[in-house]
Scaffold this active site. Structure first.
Site, PDB file in Angstrom:
ATOM      1  N   ASP A  11      38.179 108.412  55.064  1.00  0.00           N
ATOM      2  CA  ASP A  11      37.061 108.631  54.166  1.00  0.00           C
ATOM      3  C   ASP A  11      36.641 107.265  53.627  1.00  0.00           C
ATOM      4  O   ASP A  11      37.362 106.277  53.791  1.00  0.00           O
ATOM      5  CB  ASP A  11      37.506 109.567  53.037  1.00  0.00           C
ATOM      6  N   ASP A  13      34.221 106.523  50.224  1.00  0.00           N
ATOM      7  CA  ASP A  13      34.197 106.441  48.763  1.00  0.00           C
ATOM      8  C   ASP A  13      35.469 107.037  48.167  1.00  0.00           C
ATOM      9  O   ASP A  13      35.823 108.175  48.455  1.00  0.00           O
ATOM     10  CB  ASP A  13      32.986 107.188  48.197  1.00  0.00           C
ATOM     11  N   ASP A 177      40.850 110.959  49.885  1.00  0.00           N
ATOM     12  CA  ASP A 177      41.201 111.108  48.473  1.00  0.00           C
ATOM     13  C   ASP A 177      40.769 112.451  47.893  1.00  0.00           C
ATOM     14  O   ASP A 177      41.024 112.713  46.717  1.00  0.00           O
ATOM     15  CB  ASP A 177      40.527 110.002  47.665  1.00  0.00           C
TER      16      ASP A 177
END
Length: 224
Positions: A11, A13, A177
């Site tokens: 991922d 961001d 995250d």
């Protein structure tokens, strides 16, 4: 090199880059054009993870609760367009790589892993952000929110990577995250690492049951 995994997907961001300050600035700049209140950065954090349209929808829902102001469908589209404009102008003003990201990615690349980015971020912003931090060349594929018909938590991006590079899902490790990352990886049959420092709507990533939970990006090297 871990012989089980051949490709590692990441991922963006909240995983590679702490982009919250620039995203919050861009959201608030767009809201201000429509005389809507400025949202606190810690609140914008909880809106990140499902792409720009959802980010703006959440911002406008919050603004409506603050002011009672309801925008037309055309105005909602305009706010989204203005957000994209402001973010395009402020991709990396105050955004930063998380600790140990660049060094760890370089080590993984040297070990022979295929590296890819899978983000719901607008596709046109993905490569410029990675390039700003000098890491775009490390990735063999960069998928954004408009790259495919479906985005995370749908497993389609991970299936796409398997097909493109000729790997089975069990040969792919995903790192993220957010619960969207964990759900997508589990649905695709891929192992997944959950990072504790990102933007998971202020919910502990452990609640999504990733295969590993790390506090530091460099801990990836303990399993790879």
């Amino acid at each position: 090199m871990n012989t089980q995994f051949k490709l590692i997907g990441f991922d963006l961001d909240g995983t590679l880059v702490n982009s919250l300050p620039d995203l919050a600035l861009s959201v608030n700049s767009a809201l201000a054009e429509f005389n809507l209140p400025k949202a606190p950065e810690e609140l914008v954090l909880t809106w990140i993870g499902n792409g720009a349209p959802v980010l703006i929808a959440r911002a406008l829902d919050w603004a409506k609760k603050q002011t009672g102001k309801v925008l037309t469908e055309t105005e909602v589209k305009q706010v989204t367009e203005r957000f994209n404009f402001y973010y395009g102008e402020n991709l990396c003003n105050v955004s930063r790589l998380y600790p140990n990201v660049k060094e760890t990615l370089e080590t993984l690349k040297e070990k022979g892993y295929v590296l890819a980015v899978v983000t719901n971020k607008p596709t046109r912003h993905v490569q410029p952000v990675l390039a700003a931090f000098g890491i775009d060349h490390l990735f063999s594929e960069m998928l954004g929110g408009q790259s495919l018909p479906a985005i995370k938590p749908h497993p389609a991006p991970l299936y796409y990577l398997c097909g493109k590079f000729g790997f089975e899902p069990r040969q792919v490790l995903f790192v993220g995250d957010s619960k969207n990352d964990i759900i997508a990886a589990h649905a695709a049959g891929c192992a997944v690492v959950g990072l504790t420092y990102g933007y998971n709507y202020n919910i502990p990533i452990t609640e999504s049951n990733p295969d590993w939970v790390f506090d530091d990006f460099a801990q990836l090297l303990t399993i790879l």
